[in-house]
Design a protein around this motif. Structure first.
Motif, PDB file in Angstrom:
ATOM      1  N   ILE A 184       6.358   5.700  -2.411  1.00 29.88           N
ATOM      2  CA  ILE A 184       7.818   5.648  -2.528  1.00 29.88           C
ATOM      3  C   ILE A 184       8.240   5.736  -3.991  1.00 29.88           C
ATOM      4  O   ILE A 184       9.135   6.508  -4.344  1.00 29.88           O
ATOM      5  N   ILE A 185       7.592   4.980  -4.855  1.00 24.53           N
ATOM      6  CA  ILE A 185       7.966   4.956  -6.263  1.00 24.53           C
ATOM      7  C   ILE A 185       7.673   6.286  -6.957  1.00 24.53           C
ATOM      8  O   ILE A 185       8.471   6.768  -7.760  1.00 24.53           O
TER       9      ILE A 185
ATOM     10  N   TYR B 257       3.153  12.957 -10.528  1.00 26.26           N
ATOM     11  CA  TYR B 257       1.967  12.329  -9.962  1.00 26.26           C
ATOM     12  C   TYR B 257       1.813  12.675  -8.480  1.00 26.26           C
ATOM     13  O   TYR B 257       0.717  12.637  -7.943  1.00 26.26           O
ATOM     14  N   ASN B 258       2.894  13.007  -7.840  1.00 30.36           N
ATOM     15  CA  ASN B 258       2.872  13.411  -6.437  1.00 30.36           C
ATOM     16  C   ASN B 258       2.710  14.930  -6.335  1.00 30.36           C
ATOM     17  O   ASN B 258       1.750  15.406  -5.757  1.00 30.36           O
TER      18      ASN B 258
ATOM     19  N   ILE C 108       0.836  -1.203   0.000  1.00 26.32           N
ATOM     20  CA  ILE C 108       0.000   0.000   0.000  1.00 26.32           C
ATOM     21  C   ILE C 108       0.873   1.256   0.000  1.00 26.32           C
ATOM     22  O   ILE C 108       0.531   2.261  -0.624  1.00 26.32           O
ATOM     23  N   LEU C 109       2.017   1.192   0.660  1.00 28.89           N
ATOM     24  CA  LEU C 109       2.927   2.342   0.723  1.00 28.89           C
ATOM     25  C   LEU C 109       3.810   2.470  -0.512  1.00 28.89           C
ATOM     26  O   LEU C 109       4.375   3.541  -0.758  1.00 28.89           O
ATOM     27  N   LEU C 110       3.944   1.420  -1.284  1.00 31.45           N
ATOM     28  CA  LEU C 110       4.857   1.412  -2.423  1.00 31.45           C
ATOM     29  C   LEU C 110       4.604   2.528  -3.445  1.00 31.45           C
ATOM     30  O   LEU C 110       5.566   3.159  -3.906  1.00 31.45           O
TER      31      LEU C 110
ATOM     32  N   PRO D 198      -2.209  13.657  -8.356  1.00 31.34           N
ATOM     33  CA  PRO D 198      -3.210  12.666  -7.936  1.00 31.34           C
ATOM     34  C   PRO D 198      -2.787  11.785  -6.757  1.00 31.34           C
ATOM     35  O   PRO D 198      -3.637  11.398  -5.955  1.00 31.34           O
ATOM     36  N   ILE D 199      -1.506  11.483  -6.630  1.00 30.77           N
ATOM     37  CA  ILE D 199      -1.067  10.678  -5.474  1.00 30.77           C
ATOM     38  C   ILE D 199      -1.320  11.451  -4.188  1.00 30.77           C
ATOM     39  O   ILE D 199      -1.869  10.923  -3.219  1.00 30.77           O
ATOM     40  N   ALA D 200      -0.916  12.717  -4.174  1.00 26.67           N
ATOM     41  CA  ALA D 200      -1.078  13.536  -2.973  1.00 26.67           C
ATOM     42  C   ALA D 200      -2.537  13.873  -2.704  1.00 26.67           C
ATOM     43  O   ALA D 200      -2.968  13.888  -1.546  1.00 26.67           O
TER      44      ALA D 200
END
Length: 187
Positions: A82-83, A89-90, A77-79, A105-107
């Motif tokens: 990190i990636i 995307y972050n 779930i955390l990967l 979208p990640i954030a």
């Protein structure tokens, strides 16, 4: 020192302290490189707090460690954080008007979905274990622990969610009040 519950609580407290310290740096700097770097780190630390909180709750409720398979699932779930930490995307960029990051979208979506998922999972788990136990004192422990932890997580994430979707980062400061509430319920 040998208590897993104490070590997990220390981990959550340490992550919260680091998150708060990074937030102070972010609110005090106008260096765009610092904003991108430290904002990315805060986005990584937030889900660590939630995963750590779930891990703490599981150990507190069951009085045993998570199995290796569950630890792999939590890591998976955390990967994405990190990636994709250093990608658009972050964080897409920085708003020059107020030196805040423009979240991707990640954030904006994945991180808050993870946070809400773990808060609900903790709440549901607590209800299950509360109903399973017959010991009145243990029921009280579960109740106070859960109220404190869920209030901490909800105030923490609600401040961030409000900040992310309204760009009102002053309101996000109320997220800090959750930790003393949690510690008060533990006491």
């Amino acid at each position: 020192r040998n208590s897993l519950v104490a070590r997990l609580h220390f981990f959550i407290s340490l992550m919260f302290f680091i998150w708060g310290s990074l937030a102070l740096i972010l609110f005090a700097t106008n260096n765009l490189d610092f904003v991108m770097f430290f904002w990315s780190l805060t986005i990584l630390i937030e889900p660590l707090i939630y995963v750590g909180s779930f891990y703490l709750a599981y150990v507190f409720f069951t009085k045993k460690n998570l199995s290796f398979n569950y630890k792999i699932i939590l890591s998976a779930i955390l990967l994405p954080f990190i990636i994709l930490l250093h990608t658009h995307y972050n964080l897409e960029g920085v708003n020059l008007a107020d030196c805040t990051a423009i979240e991707g979208p990640i954030a904006l979506y994945y991180s808050y979905a993870v946070e809400i998922f773990f808060a609900l999972l903790i709440l549901i788990s607590s209800i299950v274990f509360y109903k399973k136990t017959d010991d009145i004192n243990r029921k009280k422990e579960i109740k106070y622990f859960t109220i404190g932890l869920v209030l901490f997580l909800l105030t923490f994430s609600s401040g961030n969610i409000i900040g992310s979707f309204t760009d009102d980062w002053v309101t996000s400061q109320y997220g800090y009040f959750g930790m003393p509430i949690f510690v008060g319920f533990l006491g």
